[in-house]
Each structure stands twice: as C-alpha cells, then as structure tokens.
Motif scaffolding. Structure first.
Motif, PDB file in Angstrom:
ATOM      1  N   LEU A   1       4.406 -16.320  11.265  1.00 56.52           N
ATOM      2  CA  LEU A   1       4.165 -16.669  10.042  1.00 56.52           C
ATOM      3  C   LEU A   1       4.556 -15.649   8.802  1.00 56.52           C
ATOM      4  CD1 LEU A   1       0.531 -18.269  10.935  1.00 56.52           C
ATOM      5  CD2 LEU A   1       2.700 -19.304  10.746  1.00 56.52           C
ATOM      6  N   LYS A   2       4.500 -14.428   9.202  1.00 55.45           N
ATOM      7  CA  LYS A   2       4.782 -13.588   8.162  1.00 55.45           C
ATOM      8  C   LYS A   2       6.134 -12.614   8.478  1.00 55.45           C
ATOM      9  CE  LYS A   2       2.499 -10.024   5.324  1.00 55.45           C
ATOM     10  NZ  LYS A   2       2.179 -10.728   4.155  1.00 55.45           N
ATOM     11  N   PHE A   3       7.080 -12.557   7.806  1.00 55.82           N
ATOM     12  CA  PHE A   3       7.909 -11.554   7.773  1.00 55.82           C
ATOM     13  C   PHE A   3       8.089 -10.452   6.634  1.00 55.82           C
ATOM     14  CE2 PHE A   3       9.283 -15.231  10.261  1.00 55.82           C
ATOM     15  CZ  PHE A   3      10.095 -14.589  11.239  1.00 55.82           C
ATOM     16  N   GLU A   4       8.781  -9.289   6.761  1.00 57.44           N
ATOM     17  CA  GLU A   4       8.632  -8.373   5.791  1.00 57.44           C
ATOM     18  C   GLU A   4      10.157  -7.897   5.540  1.00 57.44           C
ATOM     19  OE1 GLU A   4       4.276  -6.518   5.283  1.00 57.44           O
ATOM     20  OE2 GLU A   4       5.163  -5.710   6.733  1.00 57.44           O
ATOM     21  N   LEU A   5      10.411  -7.635   4.297  1.00 57.80           N
ATOM     22  CA  LEU A   5      11.576  -6.661   4.056  1.00 57.80           C
ATOM     23  C   LEU A   5      11.346  -5.375   3.726  1.00 57.80           C
ATOM     24  CD1 LEU A   5      14.624  -7.793   1.971  1.00 57.80           C
ATOM     25  CD2 LEU A   5      13.594  -5.639   1.546  1.00 57.80           C
TER      26      LEU A   5
ATOM     27  N   SER B   1       9.918   7.396   5.859  1.00 53.95           N
ATOM     28  CA  SER B   1      10.354   7.571   7.363  1.00 53.95           C
ATOM     29  C   SER B   1      10.920   6.198   7.987  1.00 53.95           C
ATOM     30  CB  SER B   1       9.312   8.092   8.071  1.00 53.95           C
ATOM     31  OG  SER B   1       8.363   7.034   8.783  1.00 53.95           O
ATOM     32  N   ASP B   2      11.848   6.487   9.066  1.00 59.14           N
ATOM     33  CA  ASP B   2      12.434   5.142   9.618  1.00 59.14           C
ATOM     34  C   ASP B   2      11.344   4.532  10.350  1.00 59.14           C
ATOM     35  OD1 ASP B   2      14.886   5.211   8.531  1.00 59.14           O
ATOM     36  OD2 ASP B   2      16.064   6.321  10.266  1.00 59.14           O
ATOM     37  N   ARG B   3      10.252   5.303  11.038  1.00 55.12           N
ATOM     38  CA  ARG B   3       9.463   4.782  11.877  1.00 55.12           C
ATOM     39  C   ARG B   3       8.237   4.020  11.125  1.00 55.12           C
ATOM     40  NH1 ARG B   3       7.103   9.438  15.461  1.00 55.12           N
ATOM     41  NH2 ARG B   3       5.624   7.645  15.996  1.00 55.12           N
ATOM     42  N   GLN B   4       7.996   4.462   9.865  1.00 55.04           N
ATOM     43  CA  GLN B   4       7.180   4.028   8.943  1.00 55.04           C
ATOM     44  C   GLN B   4       7.691   3.405   7.829  1.00 55.04           C
ATOM     45  OE1 GLN B   4       3.473   6.319   8.880  1.00 55.04           O
ATOM     46  NE2 GLN B   4       2.755   4.910  10.375  1.00 55.04           N
ATOM     47  N   PRO B   5       8.575   2.432   7.829  1.00 57.30           N
ATOM     48  CA  PRO B   5       9.207   2.006   6.541  1.00 57.30           C
ATOM     49  C   PRO B   5       8.165   1.173   5.670  1.00 57.30           C
ATOM     50  CG  PRO B   5       9.639   0.470   8.340  1.00 57.30           C
ATOM     51  CD  PRO B   5       8.724   1.583   8.947  1.00 57.30           C
ATOM     52  N   THR B   6       8.674   1.024   4.323  1.00 57.86           N
ATOM     53  CA  THR B   6       7.996   0.575   3.221  1.00 57.86           C
ATOM     54  C   THR B   6       8.118  -1.189   3.195  1.00 57.86           C
ATOM     55  OG1 THR B   6       7.879   2.465   2.312  1.00 57.86           O
ATOM     56  CG2 THR B   6       7.235   0.621   1.032  1.00 57.86           C
ATOM     57  N   ALA B   7       7.196  -1.903   3.164  1.00 57.25           N
ATOM     58  CA  ALA B   7       7.221  -3.362   3.105  1.00 57.25           C
ATOM     59  C   ALA B   7       7.421  -3.698   1.499  1.00 57.25           C
ATOM     60  CB  ALA B   7       6.075  -3.957   3.679  1.00 57.25           C
TER      61      ALA B   7
ATOM     62  N   ALA C   1       6.824 -12.793  -1.617  1.00 60.01           N
ATOM     63  CA  ALA C   1       6.019 -11.885  -2.435  1.00 60.01           C
ATOM     64  C   ALA C   1       6.894 -10.662  -2.915  1.00 60.01           C
ATOM     65  CB  ALA C   1       4.497 -11.350  -1.915  1.00 60.01           C
ATOM     66  N   PHE C   2       7.052 -10.060  -3.996  1.00 56.68           N
ATOM     67  CA  PHE C   2       7.988  -9.060  -4.242  1.00 56.68           C
ATOM     68  C   PHE C   2       6.963  -7.932  -4.738  1.00 56.68           C
ATOM     69  CE2 PHE C   2       9.974 -12.915  -5.438  1.00 56.68           C
ATOM     70  CZ  PHE C   2      11.124 -12.786  -4.792  1.00 56.68           C
ATOM     71  N   GLY C   3       6.841  -6.733  -4.317  1.00 56.27           N
ATOM     72  CA  GLY C   3       6.015  -5.707  -4.540  1.00 56.27           C
ATOM     73  C   GLY C   3       7.006  -4.712  -5.560  1.00 56.27           C
ATOM     74  N   MET C   4       6.546  -4.870  -7.120  1.00 54.27           N
ATOM     75  CA  MET C   4       7.585  -4.302  -7.979  1.00 54.27           C
ATOM     76  C   MET C   4       7.739  -3.021  -7.717  1.00 54.27           C
ATOM     77  SD  MET C   4       8.598  -7.380  -9.207  1.00 54.27           S
ATOM     78  CE  MET C   4       9.259  -6.803 -10.582  1.00 54.27           C
ATOM     79  N   GLU C   5       6.687  -2.339  -7.622  1.00 51.73           N
ATOM     80  CA  GLU C   5       6.559  -0.858  -7.767  1.00 51.73           C
ATOM     81  C   GLU C   5       7.390  -0.337  -6.240  1.00 51.73           C
ATOM     82  OE1 GLU C   5       3.974  -2.212  -8.152  1.00 51.73           O
ATOM     83  OE2 GLU C   5       3.002  -1.904 -10.328  1.00 51.73           O
ATOM     84  N   ARG C   6       7.145  -0.986  -5.119  1.00 49.70           N
ATOM     85  CA  ARG C   6       7.748  -0.728  -4.110  1.00 49.70           C
ATOM     86  C   ARG C   6       9.478  -0.709  -4.157  1.00 49.70           C
ATOM     87  NH1 ARG C   6       3.754  -2.004   1.127  1.00 49.70           N
ATOM     88  NH2 ARG C   6       2.212  -0.543   0.587  1.00 49.70           N
ATOM     89  N   LEU C   7       9.650  -1.856  -4.798  1.00 52.27           N
ATOM     90  CA  LEU C   7      11.294  -2.213  -4.895  1.00 52.27           C
ATOM     91  C   LEU C   7      11.744  -1.158  -5.718  1.00 52.27           C
ATOM     92  CD1 LEU C   7      11.199  -6.194  -5.134  1.00 52.27           C
ATOM     93  CD2 LEU C   7      12.326  -4.589  -3.435  1.00 52.27           C
ATOM     94  N   ALA C   8      11.160  -0.936  -6.802  1.00 53.75           N
ATOM     95  CA  ALA C   8      11.463   0.390  -7.667  1.00 53.75           C
ATOM     96  C   ALA C   8      11.624   1.429  -7.105  1.00 53.75           C
ATOM     97  CB  ALA C   8      10.766   0.117  -9.050  1.00 53.75           C
ATOM     98  N   LEU C   9      10.607   1.789  -6.357  1.00 50.14           N
ATOM     99  CA  LEU C   9      10.665   3.038  -5.801  1.00 50.14           C
ATOM    100  C   LEU C   9      11.902   3.273  -4.666  1.00 50.14           C
ATOM    101  CD1 LEU C   9       6.856   3.879  -5.011  1.00 50.14           C
ATOM    102  CD2 LEU C   9       8.553   5.290  -6.507  1.00 50.14           C
ATOM    103  N   ALA C  10      12.173   1.973  -3.886  1.00 52.44           N
ATOM    104  CA  ALA C  10      13.033   2.109  -2.987  1.00 52.44           C
ATOM    105  C   ALA C  10      14.333   2.147  -3.648  1.00 52.44           C
ATOM    106  CB  ALA C  10      12.993   0.643  -2.516  1.00 52.44           C
ATOM    107  N   LEU C  11      14.488   1.889  -4.875  1.00 54.72           N
ATOM    108  CA  LEU C  11      15.961   1.797  -5.567  1.00 54.72           C
ATOM    109  C   LEU C  11      16.148   3.194  -6.096  1.00 54.72           C
ATOM    110  CD1 LEU C  11      15.622  -1.368  -7.770  1.00 54.72           C
ATOM    111  CD2 LEU C  11      17.565  -0.962  -6.187  1.00 54.72           C
TER     112      LEU C  11
END
Ligand code: AMP
Ligand code: ZN
Length: 299
Positions: free
Chosen positions: A221-225, A231-237, A268-278
C-alpha cells in the motif's frame, strides 16, 4: 543507530547554513537560502500537476473531530499535537498566568495540529456529495506537526507537506498511485538525487500497529522515495506514495457516482527533506549545482 560520521558531519555542517535551531526540539528557523530551494521545489512540483486538479492550501490546524473521525487516534495517537488555551475572563486568566500551575489549567480547544496535508480533504469532498465518474484530484499543502520521539535534522516536529490526491474508484486511486510511482525515478533524476524506491509502512502505534504495518507491506500500500542523507542503512524518506484502499471512503461515506465506497490515494512530498537532500547532494553553493538541476528549480 549507526551513522557514517563523515556523512553526519557533512549534513551537520551544511545544515548550519540552512536551518537555525530554536528552543523547541525539531523546530527551526529557515534561512533565505533554504527557502529559495523550497520555493523552487514547490514550483517544480506544481509543474507536474495533472489537469483538472483542484488546489487547496490548509492552515497548520484542523478540526479535532474530523481527525478523530479519520481514525487517527487508532493509528498514530503518539504523534498527535492538540491546541489548548486558557478560558475565563481577564481576571481569571491574569490570576492563572501568575501562578505556576497555569499549564494544568489549559483547556483543550476543538483544534489539533494538522499531522498530514490530506486529512482535511476527505470531509470536504464528502460534503460535496458523490464523486464524479472521472474521480477527483487535489493539490494540497499544509504545515504539519508530529510529536516525534527523536529529533535528527531530517526528523522535524514542524514541517511542510505538499500532496497530490486522488479520490474515486479503486482502479482510479491505485492507477493514480502507480502513475506517480512510475514517475518517481524521473522526478528524482531531474533533481540529481541518488535515490531508491522501496515498499514501506507507516509507524502505526503499539502492538496492533505492528500488525497494521505488516499488512500494509503485504498489500504493497505504501512506497517511499529514499535518499541517503546521513547513512545508507537509514535513508531518509523524502516522498511517499500511498494507496489507502477504502479507509477514508468508509470513514467519510465517500461514494463514487455508482454508489460504491470510494478509494483514495496520495503522493506526499516532504519539502524540508527534499531540500535537505538537494543540499546534501549538491552542496550549499547554489552556483555550483548541476545546471539542469538549477534550471529545473528555477535557481
Ligand atoms: P508520511 O505521511 O509519513 O508518508 O509523510 C509524508 C512525507 O512527509 C514523508 O515522505 C517525509 O518526506 C515527510 N515527513 C514525514 N515526517 C516528517 C518529519 N518528522 N520531518 C520532516 N519531514 C517529514
Ligand atoms: Zn496523504
């Protein structure tokens, strides 16, 4: 938790230029640099809006009753924040705030802090009657609050969520979710973000919650990007792609044109997380970001 310390240092050092801590854990002031990228992202997401999508923007608070009717207390009571205030006339309130127990005298209001941008949509759509045959699409955003147990830099208590939603038949909702899932690689590639997309489950509360998580995984039912921020072991959704089956349809008696209980889906788009990832990927000098990424974000 194992965290690659070089990666952690990198994230912490870039964060200083982006987010300024406040006295409240997981609550930050945002710098102009950070905001510029969030705004670029918002426009980038907006350009991917399907035709005939209704745009709605919500405040950070919503009706407690409506959140309760959506089943939130069964699933995520541990994340909820409620709005409380002081009742009484001026002298009552003056006396209360002089004392040390004013906190104990707070009275709950009929509002809670919005935990996800899509909750206010379902009752609003239900109030309009049956869903038309072609389904309903929404573009929503809200400042959200979650009472998180830990406060890593990418786990905020207050954050901005943008969502696209589909309400309609089972095949419309699932089709919408899967269409977004199939666009996700390209979306991340246009932002130059190394990523992976994986099945996921929500952090449902307690023992019954663990069963709900398993069932959510089993039913895909749920997928995440996911982006490896520290860390690779605890990536950020950074994004989630959710098919709710008829959960909200049943909660709100949402009906399709044929009278069936509606199904719903959201991305859903996590705006802060996408910005931090960039920033973690491309650095804090916008001028040295790859040209296509800058073009895509109008930077
Ligand atoms: P969810 O409803 O949990 O799938 O959340 C949707 C998106 O919001 C996630 O994919 C994240 O990008 C973002 N998000 C969720 N919780 C937080 C948080 N505590 N801090 C920052 N972003 C969050
Ligand atoms: Zn949603």
């Amino acid at each position: 938790m194992t965290m690659n310390s070089a990666a952690k240092d990198h994230v912490e050092s870039i964060t200083k230029a982006l987010l300024i801590p406040t006295a409240a854990a997981g609550v930050y002031a945002r710098t102009a640099l950070f905001e510029q990228v969030v705004e670029g992202l918002a426009a980038f997401i907006g350009r991917r809006r399907d035709a005939e999508t209704e745009i709605l923007r919500f405040p950070p608070v919503m009706s407690r009753q409506q959140l309760q009717s959506s089943g939130y207390l069964q699933s995520f009571p541990h994340l909820l924040g409620c709005v409380s205030s002081l009742d009484g006339d001026e002298s009552d309130i003056r006396a209360l705030v002089k004392g040390s127990d004013w906190l104990a005298r707070l009275a709950t209001t009929d509002m809670v802090l919005n935990p996800a941008a899509c909750y206010p949509v379902y009752p609003l759509a239900a109030a309009r009657g049956q869903i038309p045959a072609k389904g309903l699409l929404f573009d929503v955003a809200a400042y959200c609050f979650r009472h998180e147990a830990t406060h890593e830099i990418d786990r905020l208590q207050a954050f901005q969520m943008r969502e696209y939603l589909c309400l309609g038949s089972a095949s419309q909702a699932l089709g919408f979710r899967d269409r977004w899932l199939s666009r996700a690689d390209e979306f991340a590639m246009q932002l130059g973000l190394p990523h992976r997309i994986e099945p996921a489950s929500d952090p449902f509360f307690g023992r019954a919650g663990r069963l709900a998580s398993i069932s959510q995984l089993e039913q895909s039912l749920k997928f995440e990007l996911l982006v490896s921020l520290h860390s690779d072991r605890q990536p950020t959704a950074c994004m989630s792609f959710n098919y709710h089956l008829d959960h909200f349809g049943k909660a709100w008696n949402l009906r399709t044109e044929t009278g069936q209980i509606a199904h719903t889906a959201c991305v859903a788009f996590g705006m802060e997380r996408l910005a931090l990832a960039l920033f973690a990927t491309h650095g804090i000098e916008l001028t040295s970001w790859p040209t296509p990424v800058r073009t895509n974000l109008s930077l």
